[in-house]
Design a protein around this motif. Structure first.
Motif, PDB file in Angstrom:
ATOM      1  N   PHE A  68     -41.819  25.489  69.268  1.00 57.80           N
ATOM      2  CA  PHE A  68     -40.792  24.473  69.050  1.00 57.80           C
ATOM      3  C   PHE A  68     -39.400  24.999  69.424  1.00 57.80           C
ATOM      4  O   PHE A  68     -38.568  24.252  69.932  1.00 57.80           O
ATOM      5  N   LEU A  69     -39.158  26.285  69.175  1.00 61.43           N
ATOM      6  CA  LEU A  69     -37.875  26.864  69.578  1.00 61.43           C
ATOM      7  C   LEU A  69     -37.687  26.743  71.084  1.00 61.43           C
ATOM      8  O   LEU A  69     -36.593  26.441  71.567  1.00 61.43           O
ATOM      9  N   SER A  70     -38.775  26.915  71.830  1.00 59.27           N
ATOM     10  CA  SER A  70     -38.702  26.840  73.290  1.00 59.27           C
ATOM     11  C   SER A  70     -38.445  25.426  73.782  1.00 59.27           C
ATOM     12  O   SER A  70     -38.102  25.226  74.949  1.00 59.27           O
ATOM     13  N   LEU A  71     -38.614  24.441  72.908  1.00 61.74           N
ATOM     14  CA  LEU A  71     -38.341  23.049  73.256  1.00 61.74           C
ATOM     15  C   LEU A  71     -37.027  22.564  72.655  1.00 61.74           C
ATOM     16  O   LEU A  71     -36.766  21.360  72.593  1.00 61.74           O
ATOM     17  N   GLY A  72     -36.203  23.511  72.206  1.00 58.34           N
ATOM     18  CA  GLY A  72     -34.913  23.144  71.638  1.00 58.34           C
ATOM     19  C   GLY A  72     -35.013  22.542  70.255  1.00 58.34           C
ATOM     20  O   GLY A  72     -34.111  21.821  69.816  1.00 58.34           O
TER      21      GLY A  72
END
Length: 587
Positions: free
Chosen positions: A353-357
């Motif tokens: 989820f971090l990689s998707l902002g």
């Protein structure tokens, strides 16, 4: 009464005085303003008085999230009673235990099925006199009355009688009961005071929740986290709550409401990750390349933000091309705070989820601390850490590694269980959480395991199973993992397959399997899983490595009694149910 302490009744009166016409509760067929909310609460409180409910008696609520659930809960508090939620998945025997334990005279239920569950067990609840049903065709038993009829029954109770009940309650008095979900046996009744609740609600606002925000209520209201986010935080900040029609329809509610904040237990985030990953696998090669590039930029940007550094130059482009579209598709485009708590979450899911902002802000706490002990906020969060201690609270690590907490959020005690209360709160007021953790130099807490769930190998080494389980769940095909091996020479694992990703994983492995059941018995698929587990083992200490595994043909579930209603593993039940499979791995 000190100015910094107040009751739940004062909190509701204050929000009505300041924002009486603002929306408070919204369901599919109706909405209530704060003024209407308060009027309905008083009507229920009067009806409870009319029904003979006495101060400090229990009032149980058994049903899915709805305005009626909230009004029954707060109405009981106004009447001086102590509400207690019962999980909808509870058996009649379990529901009867809670109703009897808290001396409930009145029970609120949503459906005829839940009413019949209590009626069938009424011999175990000699004090129960009335069952109030708020939805569907009414149960025919004479104990059962319709919600509207019950609410109207107190109209001849004078205001002063209710006002006397309200005035008699002090901030330090117990006002609600949270029954633990029973992961380790019979549930205990956690007594929380008015001050526990109102103080914690105010302290929780630091994340940035404010007037005009809206949220979706879908997790069990019997759980302290959902009670805080659906009932008490909104009362502190003037937040509008939208009720999902069911747990299964939460994704639809999310897309429709587009909430300002959203709490997902780890299993909710894992399911969302699985659906999004499965959809991505069907994308064109070009879209896959763009998504891979954007996620790399997103992950770097998320970690840069945590270090207080500038995000990569192309982060804005990645956001425009990918992140914003993903957030809009799942209903998180207006969500300023995506929260996770109630159980450990894997680093793989956090980084996805971090990689998707969409950074997931972890919260750590328990029923006995009125919810949060720590909190992550946008300006202070670390991926893999559960945040910093709640402002006004205290936290330290005991010599044996146990996390201890102290402050205005620590509960009053367990109902009718002084011995357990003394075991949990020591003479200095420290709450012994039963969890193992560490606090880093910057004050961030990392929870490593449950104190009582640590596995002790035959060699005497302690292993935290949740750490290993989180890494196993990073394997795309694996949905759930249970690590076993207490007093054994090595560790083993029971695993289940993610039904939404098993087909694509099988194709990649060269297996003809197309579902979890066929994959669990396919030698080719098993060889693929074995290689993936070996890759995980390379990142673990020797004592943490998984030597053997068993693929179960179905997912662990609430209905089967293997998960709690908040989707935590019931390790004792799982160990008993799969004893044969576990034993076979240690031959």
């Amino acid at each position: 009464m000190s100015e910094d302490k107040r009751t739940v009744m004062q909190a509701l009166d204050a929000i009505v005085a300041a924002h009486g016409d603002s929306p408070a509760l919204h369901a599919k067929d109706r909405s209530l303003s704060w003024k209407e909310y308060a009027a309905n609460v008083r009507a229920i409180a009067k009806a409870l008085i009319k029904a003979g409910v006495q101060p400090r008696e229990g009032v149980v609520i058994l049903g899915y999230n709805s305005p009626e659930w909230v009004l029954a809960d707060v109405g009981a508090i106004f009447a001086g009673a102590i509400p207690a939620g019962i999980y909808t998945t509870s058996s009649g025997e379990q529901a009867a235990y809670i109703a009897h334990h808290c001396d409930a005279r009145v029970a609120f239920v949503d459906t005829r099925e839940q009413a019949e569950k209590l009626v069938a067990a009424k011999s175990a609840m000699p004090k129960l006199e009335r069952i109030v049903q708020w939805k569907g065709e009414k149960c025919a038993d004479p104990m059962v009355v319709e919600y509207k009829e019950f609410a109207a029954s107190g109209k001849d109770v004078e205001d002063r009688a209710l006002d006397a009940r309200v005035a008699a309650q002090k901030p330090d008095d117990a006002c609600t009961l949270i029954y633990t979900s029973g992961t380790t046996g019979t549930p205990k009744g956690v007594l929380l005071s008015h001050h526990n609740i109102t103080w914690t609600a105010q302290a929780s606002l630091k994340v940035g929740i404010k007037q005009g925000d809206c949220a979706v209520s879908y997790l069990p209201l019997s759980h302290i986290a959902e009670q805080m986010l659906t009932i008490h935080v909104p009362m502190a900040a003037c937040v509008e709550i939208h009720f999902s029609e069911s747990l299964e329809k939460m994704p639809e509610a999310l897309a429709k409401v587009r909430p300002s904040y959203f709490l997902g237990v780890p299993r909710v985030w894992e399911k969302m990750q699985a659906r999004m990953s499965a959809a991505a696998e069907n994308a064109s090669p070009l879209r896959k390349r763009i998504a891979r590039w954007a996620r790399g930029v997103g992950l770097a940007g998320g970690y840069a933000e945590q270090r207080g550094e500038a995000k990569p130059m192309l982060y804005g482009l990645a956001n425009a091309l990918v992140f914003s579209k993903v957030r809009e598709r799942i209903g998180l485009d207006r969500c300023r705070f995506a929260l996770t708590g109630a159980a450990p979450i894997s680093k793989d899911t956090l980084e996805f989820f971090l990689s998707l902002g969409i950074p997931l802000y972890e919260i750590y706490g328990m029923s006995e601390s009125t919810g949060p002990i720590t909190q992550s906020i946008p300006s202070e969060y670390r991926t893999g850490a559960a945040g910093k201690v709640l402002d006004g609270g205290e936290m330290r690590i005991a010599e044996d590694g146990e996390i201890l907490a102290r402050g205005p959020h620590v509960f009053v005690g367990y109902l009718k269980d002084d011995a357990s209360t003394k075991e949990t709160i020591d003479e200095d007021g420290w709450l012994h959480t039963g969890d193992i953790g560490e606090i880093d130099a910057d004050g961030y807490l990392r929870v490593t395991d449950r104190k009582k769930e640590l596995l002790i190998t035959a060699g005497g080494e302690n292993v935290a199973p949740q750490l290993v389980e989180g890494m196993l769940k990073s394997i795309p095909a694996i949905g759930q993992a249970v690590v076993v091996g207490d007093r054994q020479r090595y560790l083993a694992a029971l695993i289940t397959l993610d039904p939404e990703r098993v087909a694509s994983a099988a194709t990649a492995a060269g297996s003809p399997a197309r579902d979890a059941e066929s994959a669990s018995s396919c030698a080719t698929f098993r060889a693929y899983i074995e290689k993936e587990i070996e890759r995980v083992n390379e990142r673990l200490a020797r004592v943490q490595t998984v030597k053997r595994f068993t693929i179960l043909p179905r997912e662990l579930s609430i209905d089967a009694g293997e998960l709690t209603p908040t989707l935590k593993l019931k390790r004792k039940v799982i160990a008993q149910r799969y004893a044969k499979e576990i034993d076979s791995m240690f031959v």
